[in-house]
Write a protein that holds these residues in place. Structure first.
Motif, mmCIF file in Angstrom:
data_model
loop_
_atom_site.group_PDB
_atom_site.id
_atom_site.type_symbol
_atom_site.label_atom_id
_atom_site.label_comp_id
_atom_site.label_asym_id
_atom_site.label_seq_id
_atom_site.Cartn_x
_atom_site.Cartn_y
_atom_site.Cartn_z
ATOM 1 N N ASP A 117 0.804 -1.215 0.000
ATOM 2 C CA ASP A 117 0.000 0.000 0.000
ATOM 3 C C ASP A 117 0.843 1.274 0.000
ATOM 4 O OD1 ASP A 117 1.000 -0.350 2.529
ATOM 5 O OD2 ASP A 117 -0.824 0.263 3.578
ATOM 6 N N GLU A 118 2.159 1.114 -0.057
ATOM 7 C CA GLU A 118 3.044 2.284 0.000
ATOM 8 C C GLU A 118 3.428 2.825 -1.374
ATOM 9 O OE1 GLU A 118 6.438 1.851 2.576
ATOM 10 O OE2 GLU A 118 5.389 0.430 3.863
ATOM 11 N N PHE A 119 3.096 2.116 -2.437
ATOM 12 C CA PHE A 119 3.576 2.543 -3.757
ATOM 13 C C PHE A 119 2.652 2.091 -4.868
ATOM 14 C CE2 PHE A 119 5.202 -1.646 -2.888
ATOM 15 C CZ PHE A 119 5.196 -2.316 -4.101
ATOM 16 N N VAL A 120 2.781 2.760 -5.991
ATOM 17 C CA VAL A 120 2.092 2.382 -7.223
ATOM 18 C C VAL A 120 2.944 1.324 -7.915
ATOM 19 C CG1 VAL A 120 1.360 3.193 -9.502
ATOM 20 C CG2 VAL A 120 0.981 4.627 -7.486
ATOM 21 N N LEU A 121 2.331 0.205 -8.266
ATOM 22 C CA LEU A 121 3.047 -0.909 -8.879
ATOM 23 C C LEU A 121 2.704 -1.009 -10.357
ATOM 24 C CD1 LEU A 121 4.809 -3.458 -8.715
ATOM 25 C CD2 LEU A 121 2.767 -4.721 -7.971
ATOM 26 N N ALA A 122 3.739 -1.000 -11.183
ATOM 27 C CA ALA A 122 3.551 -1.119 -12.633
ATOM 28 C C ALA A 122 4.415 -2.250 -13.168
ATOM 29 C CB ALA A 122 3.933 0.188 -13.326
ATOM 30 N N THR A 123 3.883 -2.989 -14.111
ATOM 31 C CA THR A 123 4.684 -3.989 -14.816
ATOM 32 C C THR A 123 4.262 -4.011 -16.281
ATOM 33 O OG1 THR A 123 5.585 -6.233 -14.708
ATOM 34 C CG2 THR A 123 3.202 -6.014 -14.411
ATOM 35 N N LYS A 124 5.011 -4.741 -17.075
ATOM 36 C CA LYS A 124 4.791 -4.751 -18.520
ATOM 37 C C LYS A 124 4.718 -6.183 -19.052
ATOM 38 C CE LYS A 124 8.130 -0.981 -18.713
ATOM 39 N NZ LYS A 124 8.825 -1.473 -17.515
ATOM 40 N N PHE A 125 4.101 -6.316 -20.217
ATOM 41 C CA PHE A 125 4.041 -7.586 -20.937
ATOM 42 C C PHE A 125 4.304 -7.299 -22.413
ATOM 43 C CE2 PHE A 125 0.006 -5.648 -21.740
ATOM 44 C CZ PHE A 125 -0.365 -6.073 -23.007
ATOM 45 N N GLY A 126 4.599 -8.355 -23.165
ATOM 46 C CA GLY A 126 4.715 -8.187 -24.610
ATOM 47 C C GLY A 126 6.073 -7.767 -25.107
ATOM 48 N N GLY A 127 7.137 -8.095 -24.375
ATOM 49 C CA GLY A 127 8.467 -7.711 -24.815
ATOM 50 C C GLY A 127 9.372 -8.876 -25.152
ATOM 51 N N ASN A 128 8.839 -10.082 -25.169
ATOM 52 C CA ASN A 128 9.673 -11.258 -25.450
ATOM 53 C C ASN A 128 10.154 -11.283 -26.897
ATOM 54 O OD1 ASN A 128 9.539 -12.944 -22.885
ATOM 55 N ND2 ASN A 128 7.369 -12.547 -23.267
ATOM 56 N N GLN A 129 11.409 -11.707 -27.086
ATOM 57 C CA GLN A 129 12.017 -11.727 -28.413
ATOM 58 C C GLN A 129 12.563 -13.114 -28.736
ATOM 59 O OE1 GLN A 129 15.058 -8.712 -28.317
ATOM 60 N NE2 GLN A 129 13.680 -7.156 -27.512
ATOM 61 N N ASP A 130 12.710 -13.378 -30.033
ATOM 62 C CA ASP A 130 13.314 -14.642 -30.435
ATOM 63 C C ASP A 130 14.837 -14.516 -30.409
ATOM 64 O OD1 ASP A 130 14.133 -13.295 -32.763
ATOM 65 O OD2 ASP A 130 12.543 -14.140 -33.994
ATOM 66 N N SER A 131 15.518 -15.534 -30.871
ATOM 67 C CA SER A 131 16.983 -15.557 -30.807
ATOM 68 C C SER A 131 17.636 -14.481 -31.679
ATOM 69 C CB SER A 131 17.510 -16.933 -31.218
ATOM 70 O OG SER A 131 17.087 -17.256 -32.545
ATOM 71 N N HIS A 132 16.873 -13.902 -32.599
ATOM 72 C CA HIS A 132 17.400 -12.854 -33.477
ATOM 73 C C HIS A 132 17.018 -11.455 -32.985
ATOM 74 C CE1 HIS A 132 18.560 -15.930 -36.357
ATOM 75 N NE2 HIS A 132 17.334 -16.421 -36.294
ATOM 76 N N GLY A 133 16.394 -11.387 -31.807
ATOM 77 C CA GLY A 133 16.017 -10.096 -31.267
ATOM 78 C C GLY A 133 14.725 -9.533 -31.821
ATOM 79 N N ILE A 134 13.941 -10.371 -32.503
ATOM 80 C CA ILE A 134 12.682 -9.935 -33.089
ATOM 81 C C ILE A 134 11.533 -10.300 -32.159
ATOM 82 C CG2 ILE A 134 11.158 -10.103 -35.088
ATOM 83 C CD1 ILE A 134 13.899 -8.776 -35.603
ATOM 84 N N LEU A 135 10.580 -9.403 -32.023
ATOM 85 C CA LEU A 135 9.440 -9.657 -31.158
ATOM 86 C C LEU A 135 8.692 -10.923 -31.574
ATOM 87 C CD1 LEU A 135 7.914 -6.077 -30.786
ATOM 88 C CD2 LEU A 135 9.005 -7.425 -28.980
ATOM 89 N N ILE A 136 8.314 -11.705 -30.594
ATOM 90 C CA ILE A 136 7.504 -12.904 -30.848
ATOM 91 C C ILE A 136 6.086 -12.451 -31.175
ATOM 92 C CG2 ILE A 136 6.542 -14.992 -29.807
ATOM 93 C CD1 ILE A 136 9.106 -15.122 -28.105
ATOM 94 N N PRO A 137 5.513 -12.915 -32.283
ATOM 95 C CA PRO A 137 4.175 -12.441 -32.669
ATOM 96 C C PRO A 137 3.082 -12.932 -31.726
ATOM 97 C CG PRO A 137 4.898 -14.226 -34.119
ATOM 98 C CD PRO A 137 6.081 -13.856 -33.265
ATOM 99 N N GLY A 138 2.026 -12.154 -31.652
ATOM 100 C CA GLY A 138 0.847 -12.565 -30.906
ATOM 101 C C GLY A 138 0.767 -12.081 -29.477
#
Length: 311
Positions: free
Chosen positions: A59-80
């Motif tokens: 209750d002491e802070f605002v909590l933020a997190t993210k999704f959708g940043g996973n990449q393949d072995s070539h550094g390209i975003l995984i689709p979907g």
């Protein structure tokens, strides 16, 4: 002032969990009221640490997190990763690691080019209505994408890289946020350490440090950028503050919410103090004269990094 929790994971080199825990607790004790992490930081290790260390202080802070940043072995975003079923699964996994029943802010880390932003914004809006997230945000998207998402369900915050070394958002993105009432969150406000005094030569970057592949930390580019940082340091010393404090105060003066990260408790305390600084506008103008727009040498990231940004 927000605390960027990427440094709690081994992105910039090896991290001792005890040190990371001490830094996280020091940040809260120093007055940070916003903690920003992501599910890809250390493959969930940053979220897990936050969940274990801060569960009783939720209750002491605002909590933020993210999704959708996973990449393949070539550094390209995984689709979907912008599809509703993926968003729901990713949130449940993050909540489990964070030991929470909701997060205050849930970002789309990178735009999924295989899913219309309206579809992603729609499911995020449903999660707001269900009480699983307080609001949703976007990261590294264009003004047009921001407007399209906002038309479906109001966007709470937009996050992108912003510092004296990365001022492109001033052209269209920051004005768009101001127009729509969207909080602008500045990640890497210290130029990924260049303006924090931690990087002088390539030897300062540990094995496994993500910055080794960043053009701004290579060869003559690094020398040029350190030279600029030295001039900012001189200005900061004249004001009796650290370079990091001066830069963070400038970011705040520009109307942004900075989320500096660090692995050191002492740095977290010093960064927190920047939020209370009162500096004359002339100091900020001198900073901008030292580091004018596009003064930083080298691109924001390598080719694969830039390919994942929505421009």
């Amino acid at each position: 002032m927000g605390f960027g929790a990427m440094n709690l994971a081994p992105v910039y080199g090896r991290v001792e969990e005890s040190e990371a825990a001490d830094t996280l607790l020091a940040a809260l004790d120093a007055g940070f009221t916003f903690v920003d992490t992501a599910d890809i930081y250390g493959r969930g290790s940053s979220e897990d640490l936050i969940g274990r260390m801060l569960e009783k202080r939720r209750d002491e802070f605002v909590l933020a997190t993210k999704f959708g940043g996973n990449q393949d072995s070539h550094g390209i975003l995984i689709p979907g990763m912008g599809r509703p079923d993926y968003v729901r699964r990713a949130l449940d996994a993050s909540l489990s690691r964070l030991r929470a029943d909701h997060v205050d802010l849930y970002y789309l880390h990178r735009l999924d080019p295989t899913t219309p932003i309206e579809e992603t914004a729609g499911v995020l809006g449903e999660l707001v209505e269900a009480g699983k997230i307080g609001g949703y945000g976007l990261s590294e998207v264009s003004p047009s994408t921001l407007r399209r998402a906002h038309a479906v369900h109001p966007v709470t915050a937009l996050q992108t890289e912003y510092s004296p070394f990365q001022r492109a958002p001033e052209e269209e993105l920051i004005p768009a946020c101001a127009e729509l009432g969207v909080t602008f969150v500045a990640y890497s406000p210290l130029g990924r350490g260049l303006l924090g005094g931690t990087v002088r030569t390539a030897a300062d970057l540990e094995e496994g440090d993500w910055r080794r592949g960043n053009p701004r930390f290579q060869g003559g580019n690094l020398e040029r950028n350190v030279s600029l940082a030295d001039r900012v340091a001189t200005l900061a010393a004249e004001q009796g503050v650290t370079t990091a404090q001066l830069v963070l105060a400038w970011v705040i003066d520009r109307g942004a919410l900075p989320i500096p990260g660090t692995r050191k408790a002492a740095n977290a305390r010093a960064n927190a103090a920047a939020g209370d600084l009162t500096l004359d506008a002339s100091v900020f103008r001198r900073l901008e004269d030292i580091v004018p727009r596009d003064a930083a040498a080298g691109a924001q990231g390598n080719e694969s990094y830039l390919a994942n940004l929505d421009k």
